[in-house]
Design an enzyme around this catalytic site. Structure first.
Site, short mmCIF file in Angstrom:
data_model
loop_
_atom_site.label_atom_id
_atom_site.label_comp_id
_atom_site.label_asym_id
_atom_site.label_seq_id
_atom_site.Cartn_x
_atom_site.Cartn_y
_atom_site.Cartn_z
CG HIS A 222 -5.20 9.54 0.37
ND1 HIS A 222 -3.84 9.59 0.17
CD2 HIS A 222 -5.36 9.09 1.65
CE1 HIS A 222 -3.21 9.19 1.26
NE2 HIS A 222 -4.12 8.87 2.17
CE LYS B 176 -4.07 4.60 0.70
NZ LYS B 176 -2.63 4.48 0.99
CG ASP C 194 -1.83 1.22 1.24
OD1 ASP C 194 -2.83 1.17 0.49
OD2 ASP C 194 -1.57 2.21 1.95
CE1 TYR D 277 0.13 7.90 2.71
CE2 TYR D 277 0.74 5.69 2.07
CZ TYR D 277 -0.16 6.56 2.65
OH TYR D 277 -1.32 6.07 3.17
P1 NAP Z 1 0.33 1.41 12.05
O1 NAP Z 1 0.57 0.45 10.97
O2 NAP Z 1 -0.82 1.20 12.97
O3 NAP Z 1 1.63 1.57 12.99
C1 NAP Z 1 2.89 1.77 12.46
C2 NAP Z 1 3.86 1.88 13.62
O4 NAP Z 1 3.92 0.63 14.33
C3 NAP Z 1 5.27 2.19 13.17
O5 NAP Z 1 5.85 3.07 14.12
C4 NAP Z 1 5.98 0.83 13.22
O6 NAP Z 1 7.36 0.94 13.50
C5 NAP Z 1 5.26 0.18 14.36
N1 NAP Z 1 5.26 -1.29 14.26
C6 NAP Z 1 4.93 -2.03 13.18
N2 NAP Z 1 4.99 -3.34 13.46
C7 NAP Z 1 5.39 -3.44 14.74
C8 NAP Z 1 5.65 -4.53 15.61
N3 NAP Z 1 5.47 -5.80 15.20
N4 NAP Z 1 6.08 -4.26 16.87
C9 NAP Z 1 6.24 -2.98 17.30
N5 NAP Z 1 5.98 -1.90 16.53
C10 NAP Z 1 5.56 -2.13 15.25
O7 NAP Z 1 0.17 2.90 11.49
P2 NAP Z 1 0.10 3.63 10.06
O8 NAP Z 1 1.39 3.69 9.41
O9 NAP Z 1 -0.63 4.90 10.33
O10 NAP Z 1 -0.91 2.73 9.19
C11 NAP Z 1 -0.48 1.69 8.36
C12 NAP Z 1 -0.61 2.05 6.88
O11 NAP Z 1 -1.96 2.40 6.55
C13 NAP Z 1 0.17 3.29 6.45
O12 NAP Z 1 1.56 3.03 6.37
C14 NAP Z 1 -0.49 3.59 5.14
O13 NAP Z 1 -0.03 2.71 4.13
C15 NAP Z 1 -1.96 3.34 5.49
N6 NAP Z 1 -2.66 4.57 5.93
C16 NAP Z 1 -3.65 5.06 5.12
C17 NAP Z 1 -4.34 6.20 5.48
C18 NAP Z 1 -5.42 6.72 4.59
O14 NAP Z 1 -5.89 7.85 4.77
N7 NAP Z 1 -5.87 5.94 3.63
C19 NAP Z 1 -4.05 6.87 6.69
C20 NAP Z 1 -3.06 6.33 7.52
C21 NAP Z 1 -2.39 5.18 7.13
P3 NAP Z 1 8.50 0.69 12.40
O15 NAP Z 1 8.17 1.53 11.22
O16 NAP Z 1 9.73 1.08 13.12
O17 NAP Z 1 8.50 -0.78 12.07
#
Ligand code: NAP
Length: 274
Positions: free
Chosen positions: A108, A75, A45, A50
């Site tokens: 998005h 997106k 994704d 980004y």
């Molecule tokens: P998330 O996936 O809930 O959390 C990411 C965080 O968790 C990072 O700091 C990562 O650290 C950490 N992490 C990951 N795996 C871990 C594990 N096994 N143990 C400990 N920590 C861990 O948050 P997010 O990035 O907001 O959401 C995920 C994805 O959703 C985004 O990257 C994006 O692709 C998408 N997104 C879309 C929208 C939208 O509007 N459509 C909005 C937000 C996000 P490290 O990086 O150090 O591994």
């Protein structure tokens, strides 16, 4: 099961994908994508906002997997949703990603230049021409989904929204299920806040796994795809191993009723229905 990813098949959307928001360093992002694909992930994704589509494309090219086996989504941002802009932005993204088609292209946010008739007419053309295999939306509430469904001849395959144990989104889940729209859970680890939730810690300790794995198993067993962001091999592999975790119905229910409502992604242009 989807034979390619070992994950439950959800009309072609692999249950576990790699998120890439804030994976800003091009080298690190390329490596994250490569490691994820070689670990077994088949869902990546990204988004134009980004700023990492080129690195994501390089990661896919560097991995020992065929492009065709990868479910790739990007997106369009809020200022490129005018009819002509959609074609221009999509062509640019295809070039950056090093591919001639997308498995899914999302709107998005329903904001900025988004206009259901003109934006979706362009998406529908891309879909009819085979440039995008699925039309996706993100951050849509039932009201925006209804309006989009009214003007689209093609199906909306998925709505990508924030879902995690602190924001279970039951109403939206129920609505999307009733109209056949898949949900892709973003911020599935509540951006790391899952580690501070007692219920998850207790269940994790019982299974000898992490809170991240419990959260991902809960989403999967509820029939939702999830796209945790992880930058290094350790987190990438740990999250992948969540596919082996099976929670009991009682455990799933304990997570469902944690009861906190914490929305972590809430820009001022979010749908005012929230
Ligand atoms: P998330 O996936 O809930 O959390 C990411 C965080 O968790 C990072 O700091 C990562 O650290 C950490 N992490 C990951 N795996 C871990 C594990 N096994 N143990 C400990 N920590 C861990 O948050 P997010 O990035 O907001 O959401 C995920 C994805 O959703 C985004 O990257 C994006 O692709 C998408 N997104 C879309 C929208 C939208 O509007 N459509 C909005 C937000 C996000 P490290 O990086 O150090 O591994």
């Amino acid at each position: 099961m989807d034979e390619q990813s070992g994950a439950p098949d959800r009309s072609g959307i692999p249950a576990l994908g790699l998120g890439t928001w804030q994976n800003d360093d091009p080298e690190e992002c390329r490596e994250s994508v490569r490691i994820a694909l070689e670990t077994g992930y088949r869902h990546i994704d990204t988004a134009r906002m980004y700023g990492n589509e080129t690195a994501v494309g390089r990661g896919i090219a560097a991995a020992d997997v065929d492009r065709e086996s990868v479910f790739l989504g990007t997106k369009l941002w809020t200022d490129e949703l005018g009819y002509d802009d959609v074609f221009e932005a999509t062509a640019e993204s295809l070039g950056r990603l090093g591919t001639d088609y997308l498995d899914i292209l999302y709107i998005h946010w329903p904001a900025g230049n988004y206009d259901p008739e003109s934006t979706l007419a362009a998406f529908e053309e891309l879909y009819q021409d085979g440039i995008i295999e699925r039309i996706g939306v993100s951050n849509f509430e039932p009201r925006q989904l209804e309006a989009a469904r009214d003007v689209l001849g093609a199906p909306i395959s998925a709505n990508q929204i924030e879902i995690h144990p602190l924001l279970p989104q039951r109403r939206l889940r129920e609505y999307c299920r009733s109209v056949g729209i898949e949900l892709v859970a973003y911020s599935p680890l509540a951006k790391g806040e899952v580690f501070g939730i007692d219920v998850l810690s207790a269940i994790a300790a019982d299974h000898g796994v992490s809170e991240a794995q419990v959260s991902l198993a809960w989403l999967r067993q509820r029939g939702l795809a999830a796209i945790p962001k992880a930058a290094g091999g350790e987190h990438i592999r740990e999250n992948w191993a969540s596919l082996e975790l099976e929670l009991s119905d009682a455990e799933l229910e304990r997570i469902e009723v944690i009861g906190d409502e914490r929305r972590l992604v809430d820009p001022d242009f979010a749908p005012n229905a929230w």
